[in-house]
Design an enzyme around this catalytic site. Sequence first.
Site, PDB file in Angstrom:
ATOM      1  N   ASN A   1     116.091  65.256  31.745  1.00  0.00           N
ATOM      2  CA  ASN A   1     115.372  66.404  31.182  1.00  0.00           C
ATOM      3  C   ASN A   1     113.882  66.160  31.417  1.00  0.00           C
ATOM      4  OD1 ASN A   1     114.299  68.477  29.642  1.00  0.00           O
ATOM      5  ND2 ASN A   1     115.669  68.152  27.906  1.00  0.00           N
TER       6      ASN A   1
ATOM      7  N   ARG B   1     117.910  69.177  34.192  1.00  0.00           N
ATOM      8  CA  ARG B   1     117.548  70.438  33.553  1.00  0.00           C
ATOM      9  C   ARG B   1     116.487  71.133  34.399  1.00  0.00           C
ATOM     10  NH1 ARG B   1     113.023  71.238  29.054  1.00  0.00           N
ATOM     11  NH2 ARG B   1     113.358  73.429  28.547  1.00  0.00           N
TER      12      ARG B   1
ATOM     13  N   HIS C   1     115.397  78.054  27.213  1.00  0.00           N
ATOM     14  CA  HIS C   1     116.118  77.289  26.186  1.00  0.00           C
ATOM     15  C   HIS C   1     117.612  77.601  26.173  1.00  0.00           C
ATOM     16  CE1 HIS C   1     112.141  76.961  23.719  1.00  0.00           C
ATOM     17  NE2 HIS C   1     112.276  75.910  24.526  1.00  0.00           N
TER      18      HIS C   1
ATOM     19  N   HIS D   1     115.740  78.255  18.271  1.00  0.00           N
ATOM     20  CA  HIS D   1     115.286  76.972  18.805  1.00  0.00           C
ATOM     21  C   HIS D   1     113.803  76.865  18.478  1.00  0.00           C
ATOM     22  CE1 HIS D   1     115.219  73.575  21.774  1.00  0.00           C
ATOM     23  NE2 HIS D   1     113.927  73.876  21.696  1.00  0.00           N
TER      24      HIS D   1
ATOM     25  N   SER E   1     108.267  72.542  19.869  1.00  0.00           N
ATOM     26  CA  SER E   1     106.978  72.792  20.507  1.00  0.00           C
ATOM     27  C   SER E   1     107.013  74.128  21.227  1.00  0.00           C
ATOM     28  CB  SER E   1     106.648  71.665  21.476  1.00  0.00           C
ATOM     29  OG  SER E   1     105.413  71.902  22.118  1.00  0.00           O
TER      30      SER E   1
ATOM     31  N   ARG F   1     101.525  77.968  22.599  1.00  0.00           N
ATOM     32  CA  ARG F   1     101.726  79.229  23.330  1.00  0.00           C
ATOM     33  C   ARG F   1     101.626  80.405  22.377  1.00  0.00           C
ATOM     34  NH1 ARG F   1     107.131  77.574  26.528  1.00  0.00           N
ATOM     35  NH2 ARG F   1     106.736  75.394  25.998  1.00  0.00           N
TER      36      ARG F   1
ATOM     37  N   MET G   1     103.144  70.955  13.825  1.00  0.00           N
ATOM     38  CA  MET G   1     103.393  71.665  12.575  1.00  0.00           C
ATOM     39  C   MET G   1     103.297  70.741  11.362  1.00  0.00           C
ATOM     40  SD  MET G   1     104.120  74.467  10.956  1.00  0.00           S
ATOM     41  CE  MET G   1     104.811  75.715  12.063  1.00  0.00           C
TER      42      MET G   1
ATOM     43  N   GLY H   1     113.034  70.559  17.019  1.00  0.00           N
ATOM     44  CA  GLY H   1     112.343  69.633  16.129  1.00  0.00           C
ATOM     45  C   GLY H   1     111.981  70.228  14.791  1.00  0.00           C
ATOM     46  N   ILE H   2     111.460  71.462  14.778  1.00  0.00           N
ATOM     47  CA  ILE H   2     111.105  72.139  13.529  1.00  0.00           C
ATOM     48  C   ILE H   2     112.346  72.681  12.843  1.00  0.00           C
ATOM     49  CG2 ILE H   2     109.842  74.092  12.534  1.00  0.00           C
ATOM     50  CD1 ILE H   2     107.763  73.730  14.779  1.00  0.00           C
TER      51      ILE H   2
ATOM     52  N   ASN I   1     114.366  69.778  11.210  1.00  0.00           N
ATOM     53  CA  ASN I   1     113.745  68.827  10.287  1.00  0.00           C
ATOM     54  C   ASN I   1     112.799  69.426   9.253  1.00  0.00           C
ATOM     55  OD1 ASN I   1     114.855  66.462  11.665  1.00  0.00           O
ATOM     56  ND2 ASN I   1     113.514  67.052  13.345  1.00  0.00           N
TER      57      ASN I   1
ATOM     58  N   GLU J   1     120.592  69.003  24.469  1.00  0.00           N
ATOM     59  CA  GLU J   1     120.543  69.538  25.825  1.00  0.00           C
ATOM     60  C   GLU J   1     121.059  68.524  26.840  1.00  0.00           C
ATOM     61  OE1 GLU J   1     116.723  72.448  25.873  1.00  0.00           O
ATOM     62  OE2 GLU J   1     116.334  70.385  25.230  1.00  0.00           O
TER      63      GLU J   1
END
Length: 401
Positions: A8, A89, A178, A206, A209, A239, A283, A329-330, A333, A382
Amino acid sequence: MKKILSVNSGSSSIKISLFEMPAEKCLAKVLIDYSNQQKCKATLTLADQEEVFIDHFSGKLHPIALTLQLLIKYRLLKSSQEISGVGHRIVAGGEVFTKSTEITSAMMEQLQDLTELAPLHNPANIAGIREASKLLPNCRQVAVFDTSFHTSLPPENYLYALPLEYYRKYKVRKYGAHGTSHRYVAQQAAKMLQRPVADLKLITLHLGSGASAAAIKNGCSLDTSMGFSPVSGLMMSTRSGDIDPSALAFLLDHGAFQNIDECLEVLNHHSGILGVSEISRDMREVQRQLSTNQQAALAVKMFVKRICDYIGAYWLELGGADAIIFTGGIGENDCLIRDMICRRLECLGISFRPCYNQTHQLPFDFSNTDSSAHLLAIPTNEELMIARDTFALVAKSAVEE
């Protein structure tokens, strides 16, 4: 049993996993951060163990070469000849690649032509393929496309309301991204709910980042938030997400940008959470200042609001949903973000158990029994999806030979 390497590649980091297939046993994971070319960081983690190797090395050694050295050094491989296939990927496959595909020289030329669809990602993906082919010349290489899952979108969802000739001539349309992650968590949700994925209506989020939402019906992508490129849709770490193009033309006319390349640089790297908070792209760091910094609070509210906008749209498009899935990730968690999103969805009959939302024993369902949809936090994988597709193609080629 066959050993599959799952690659990846990102613009500043690369994640590589070694799987034993078809058992789907992850033998090791390697994370390499080469954002600093003078002092790259490599981390090797064995199956079910803490990090066992951290080192810094020169960026002159390609991450895949380093990974093979580490896997042999720690006796996960006797030699590189044990590897049966390498899956890569690829962020953007356009309309050319609608499924995972074994890599050929002709295909590499097509991939090069698609670079402009994902200029931040595809070049790194292609570089990884070239390096793996050089290091493992007798090993089958497979491309797994993030966009392929979204090729099931109907025309009313993937076309822009531009003159249709722009689509015919230039293929300007929504491609999404994604897809590998959305596909994986949809399959995992079906297992958790003990129902066939083909019978489910799902909204997958998803959130990392990069961030995107997808509406999935009967196991297929019906709609998704990212568009022609990964910069559109939800607000992300750096973004912008959706923005009126006239605002960009206005800023260009007034000298905020010197040219379109500088404009894209701002949209991709200086906007989103970082641009609004003026604190960080992370974040976690922004949330640490929620109580003392108004811009931090504003950035979080905007992030949540735009996610809910898409959930509302997809809820209508699907006619309700069996589950809303949080990943990335966000998504996996950050219990505060999940809490803020779900409280805004109460008008849809969605309710949740705050104490369950606090848990970190993934995966879990934190919805109430009377909620109109399940609320699932599922870790994405992934690399496993890449390994699955690669193993299937390698096994198919072996049978055909």
